[in-house]
Design a protein around this motif. Structure first.
Motif, PDB file in Angstrom:
ATOM      1  N   UNK A  14       0.803  -1.221   0.000  1.00 36.75           N
ATOM      2  CA  UNK A  14       0.000   0.000   0.000  1.00 36.75           C
ATOM      3  C   UNK A  14       0.839   1.276   0.000  1.00 36.75           C
ATOM      4  N   UNK A  15       2.103   1.162   0.384  1.00 38.51           N
ATOM      5  CA  UNK A  15       3.020   2.301   0.417  1.00 38.51           C
ATOM      6  C   UNK A  15       4.431   1.748   0.570  1.00 38.51           C
ATOM      7  N   UNK A  16       5.449   2.584   0.428  1.00 41.48           N
ATOM      8  CA  UNK A  16       6.826   2.080   0.496  1.00 41.48           C
ATOM      9  C   UNK A  16       7.143   1.409   1.831  1.00 41.48           C
ATOM     10  N   UNK A  17       7.876   0.325   1.784  1.00 36.83           N
ATOM     11  CA  UNK A  17       8.294  -0.373   3.000  1.00 36.83           C
ATOM     12  C   UNK A  17       9.138   0.555   3.870  1.00 36.83           C
ATOM     13  N   UNK A  18       8.913   0.501   5.171  1.00 34.89           N
ATOM     14  CA  UNK A  18       9.683   1.311   6.100  1.00 34.89           C
ATOM     15  C   UNK A  18       9.166   2.716   6.303  1.00 34.89           C
ATOM     16  N   UNK A  19       8.023   3.063   5.677  1.00 28.73           N
ATOM     17  CA  UNK A  19       7.466   4.407   5.832  1.00 28.73           C
ATOM     18  C   UNK A  19       7.133   4.672   7.303  1.00 28.73           C
ATOM     19  N   UNK A  20       7.523   5.860   7.787  1.00 27.50           N
ATOM     20  CA  UNK A  20       7.264   6.233   9.176  1.00 27.50           C
ATOM     21  C   UNK A  20       6.454   7.520   9.238  1.00 27.50           C
ATOM     22  N   UNK A  21       5.726   7.678  10.341  1.00 28.52           N
ATOM     23  CA  UNK A  21       4.938   8.894  10.518  1.00 28.52           C
ATOM     24  C   UNK A  21       5.797   9.982  11.161  1.00 28.52           C
ATOM     25  N   UNK A  22       5.173  11.114  11.473  1.00 20.04           N
ATOM     26  CA  UNK A  22       5.919  12.260  11.991  1.00 20.04           C
ATOM     27  C   UNK A  22       6.579  11.978  13.331  1.00 20.04           C
ATOM     28  N   UNK A  23       6.042  11.017  14.085  1.00 24.08           N
ATOM     29  CA  UNK A  23       6.620  10.683  15.388  1.00 24.08           C
ATOM     30  C   UNK A  23       7.685   9.600  15.292  1.00 24.08           C
ATOM     31  N   UNK A  24       7.941   9.130  14.069  1.00 21.36           N
ATOM     32  CA  UNK A  24       8.965   8.117  13.873  1.00 21.36           C
ATOM     33  C   UNK A  24       8.474   6.690  13.966  1.00 21.36           C
ATOM     34  N   UNK A  25       7.155   6.499  14.105  1.00 17.84           N
ATOM     35  CA  UNK A  25       6.595   5.153  14.189  1.00 17.84           C
ATOM     36  C   UNK A  25       6.340   4.591  12.796  1.00 17.84           C
ATOM     37  N   UNK A  26       6.527   3.282  12.662  1.00 15.32           N
ATOM     38  CA  UNK A  26       6.290   2.611  11.397  1.00 15.32           C
ATOM     39  C   UNK A  26       4.809   2.684  11.038  1.00 15.32           C
ATOM     40  N   UNK A  27       4.500   3.140   9.826  1.00 14.68           N
ATOM     41  CA  UNK A  27       3.111   3.219   9.375  1.00 14.68           C
ATOM     42  C   UNK A  27       2.612   1.812   9.054  1.00 14.68           C
ATOM     43  N   UNK A  28       1.396   1.512   9.481  1.00 17.45           N
ATOM     44  CA  UNK A  28       0.824   0.183   9.305  1.00 17.45           C
ATOM     45  C   UNK A  28      -0.376   0.245   8.369  1.00 17.45           C
ATOM     46  N   UNK A  29      -0.438  -0.672   7.410  1.00 14.65           N
ATOM     47  CA  UNK A  29      -1.591  -0.748   6.506  1.00 14.65           C
ATOM     48  C   UNK A  29      -2.760  -1.392   7.241  1.00 14.65           C
ATOM     49  N   UNK A  30      -3.844  -0.649   7.386  1.00 17.95           N
ATOM     50  CA  UNK A  30      -5.034  -1.143   8.077  1.00 17.95           C
ATOM     51  C   UNK A  30      -6.235  -0.887   7.170  1.00 17.95           C
ATOM     52  N   UNK A  31      -6.398  -1.752   6.171  1.00 20.02           N
ATOM     53  CA  UNK A  31      -7.378  -1.513   5.114  1.00 20.02           C
ATOM     54  C   UNK A  31      -8.782  -1.858   5.608  1.00 20.02           C
ATOM     55  N   UNK A  32      -9.631  -0.856   5.598  1.00 24.33           N
ATOM     56  CA  UNK A  32     -10.967  -0.989   6.172  1.00 24.33           C
ATOM     57  C   UNK A  32     -12.080  -0.808   5.147  1.00 24.33           C
ATOM     58  N   UNK A  33     -11.725  -0.432   3.915  1.00 27.33           N
ATOM     59  CA  UNK A  33     -12.754  -0.157   2.911  1.00 27.33           C
ATOM     60  C   UNK A  33     -12.259  -0.561   1.532  1.00 27.33           C
ATOM     61  N   UNK A  34     -13.175  -1.083   0.714  1.00 27.90           N
ATOM     62  CA  UNK A  34     -12.847  -1.425  -0.668  1.00 27.90           C
ATOM     63  C   UNK A  34     -14.100  -1.297  -1.523  1.00 27.90           C
ATOM     64  N   UNK A  35     -13.910  -0.862  -2.761  1.00 26.00           N
ATOM     65  CA  UNK A  35     -14.986  -0.808  -3.752  1.00 26.00           C
ATOM     66  C   UNK A  35     -14.371  -1.142  -5.103  1.00 26.00           C
ATOM     67  N   UNK A  36     -15.221  -1.466  -6.069  1.00 28.30           N
ATOM     68  CA  UNK A  36     -14.745  -1.826  -7.406  1.00 28.30           C
ATOM     69  C   UNK A  36     -15.611  -1.129  -8.439  1.00 28.30           C
ATOM     70  N   UNK A  37     -14.958  -0.452  -9.400  1.00 32.31           N
ATOM     71  CA  UNK A  37     -15.704   0.319 -10.394  1.00 32.31           C
ATOM     72  C   UNK A  37     -15.778  -0.362 -11.757  1.00 32.31           C
ATOM     73  N   UNK A  38     -15.366  -1.621 -11.819  1.00 28.99           N
ATOM     74  CA  UNK A  38     -15.368  -2.349 -13.078  1.00 28.99           C
ATOM     75  C   UNK A  38     -13.986  -2.507 -13.673  1.00 28.99           C
ATOM     76  N   UNK A  39     -13.042  -1.676 -13.228  1.00 27.17           N
ATOM     77  CA  UNK A  39     -11.664  -1.751 -13.701  1.00 27.17           C
ATOM     78  C   UNK A  39     -10.654  -1.687 -12.563  1.00 27.17           C
ATOM     79  N   UNK A  40     -10.931  -0.820 -11.595  1.00 25.99           N
ATOM     80  CA  UNK A  40      -9.976  -0.596 -10.513  1.00 25.99           C
ATOM     81  C   UNK A  40     -10.624  -0.821  -9.152  1.00 25.99           C
ATOM     82  N   UNK A  41      -9.799  -1.280  -8.221  1.00 25.20           N
ATOM     83  CA  UNK A  41     -10.196  -1.369  -6.827  1.00 25.20           C
ATOM     84  C   UNK A  41      -9.889  -0.038  -6.151  1.00 25.20           C
ATOM     85  N   UNK A  42     -10.807   0.440  -5.351  1.00 21.78           N
ATOM     86  CA  UNK A  42     -10.591   1.617  -4.522  1.00 21.78           C
ATOM     87  C   UNK A  42     -10.488   1.134  -3.085  1.00 21.78           C
TER      88      UNK A  42
END
Length: 345
Positions: A14-42
């Protein structure tokens, strides 16, 4: 009997490996929503994805080999980047607009510091830069769907609640019936009950590509998973999805609990026809191809109908990195989100 089989599983970067937030914590992918428009996933994470040119909402193509995260694109309109804690998406019944909701699970009555958690957004499907806030606060400079939050307060009737489901189904009046799935309700964030409650209201699309509710929000549906054999854990509603191919509604429930001091997460999938939904009848608990209850091994938080036969499920495992059967590896990277592709049998 509603049955499915797992036809593909994997992870999405979902984003580059090792990405950190402003406080220096590792950002975690927490995917809570998905939709499909016929070609792409949102997709959306319920935590911010920091960095110039990024946001918590992104899209990627889906082809015969699965989702292609090498072509991932972030939606970076200011209002999309501002909203925090996305929980679900829904296409309007004509397929021309996308709706997105946050959790509405916190507000500060003394300031506007938590307004970003209170957004219902809409945009023309292929024009996310034209995103608008639904039912905004009428005061200049005050962001968020605060007028809509007042309607939620009145309909739910509890000091605390969390919205995690969103769907639009056809209606006899207006342009559709907009449904909101309530997962938690109670006195506060640490004093609540898990629920499977759906509230909704009919709406009309305006000439300015926004929506207006044409009736008050009201209770539409509820059910109790504890009444079903094979449901082993208390769970709350985590997603709603309308299936236009079969005129039915899918409901996803998920759980997060402890057993013998160990975290246990997972979820269940439910389905019922629109006629049964409006009649208040019980949903069918979906089973696997062996005829056993389908219990997701991850915390299912989003569902998209891809076509007449396939469903796409995403998970928000919070800080649980175990991959289970999704991958030969034991654990995912923080930037990865697991998914499952199901086929109806």
């Amino acid at each position: 009997m509603a049955q499915v089989r797992i036809t593909q599983q994997g992870t999405i970067h979902c984003f580059p490996a090792g990405l950190k937030d402003a406080s220096g914590k590792l950002v975690n992918a927490e995917i809570s929503a998905v939709a499909y428009d016929g070609e792409r996933l949102l997709m959306a994470s319920d935590k911010p994805i920091p960095g110039e040119g990024r946001s918590a909402v992104f899209s990627l193509p889906l082809d015969s080999s699965g989702p292609d995260d090498s072509q991932l694109e972030y939606l970076t309109a200011a209002r999309i980047r501002q909203a925090v804690k996305y929980e679900d998406f829904a296409l309007t019944t004509d397929g021309r607009h996308m709706l997105a909701t946050t959790g509405f699970d916190r507000i500060d009555s003394e300031s506007h510091d938590l307004n970003d958690y209170n957004h219902l957004l809409i945009w023309p499907l292929d024009e996310p830069d034209k995103v608008q806030v639904v039912d905004p606060d009428p005061r200049d400079g005050v962001e968020g769907s605060l007028e809509f939050r007042q309607k939620l307060d009145a309909a739910i009737g509890e000091p605390y609640y969390k919205i995690e489901g969103l769907a639009v189904v056809p209606s006899d009046k207006g342009d559709g019936l907009l449904l909101f799935g309530v997962r938690e309700q109670g006195n506060s964030h640490d004093d609540f009950q898990y629920v499977r409650r759906v509230i909704g209201a009919r709406y009309a699309l305006t000439d300015s590509d926004n929506i207006e509710f044409i009736e008050e929000l009201h209770d539409v549906y509820a059910f109790d998973p504890a009444e079903y054999a094979g449901v082993r854990h208390e769970c709350g509603l985590s997603s709603l999805e309308y299936d236009p191919y079969h005129a039915r509604l899918y409901l996803v429930t998920s759980f997060e609990t402890e057993q013998a001091g160990e975290e246990v997460i997972g979820g269940y999938l439910w389905v019922l026809s629109l006629a049964d939904f409006h009649a208040g009848k019980a949903p069918t608990l979906v089973k696997n191809e062996a005829g056993e209850v389908l219990e997701f091994e991850h915390k299912a938080e989003g569902l998209a109908v891809l076509d007449r036969e396939r469903l796409f499920v995403v998970y928000d495992n919070d800080r649980n990195y175990a991959l289970g059967s999704v991958d030969a590896r034991d654990e995912r990277h923080a930037c990865e989100a697991p998914y499952t592709l199901l086929t109806l049998t």
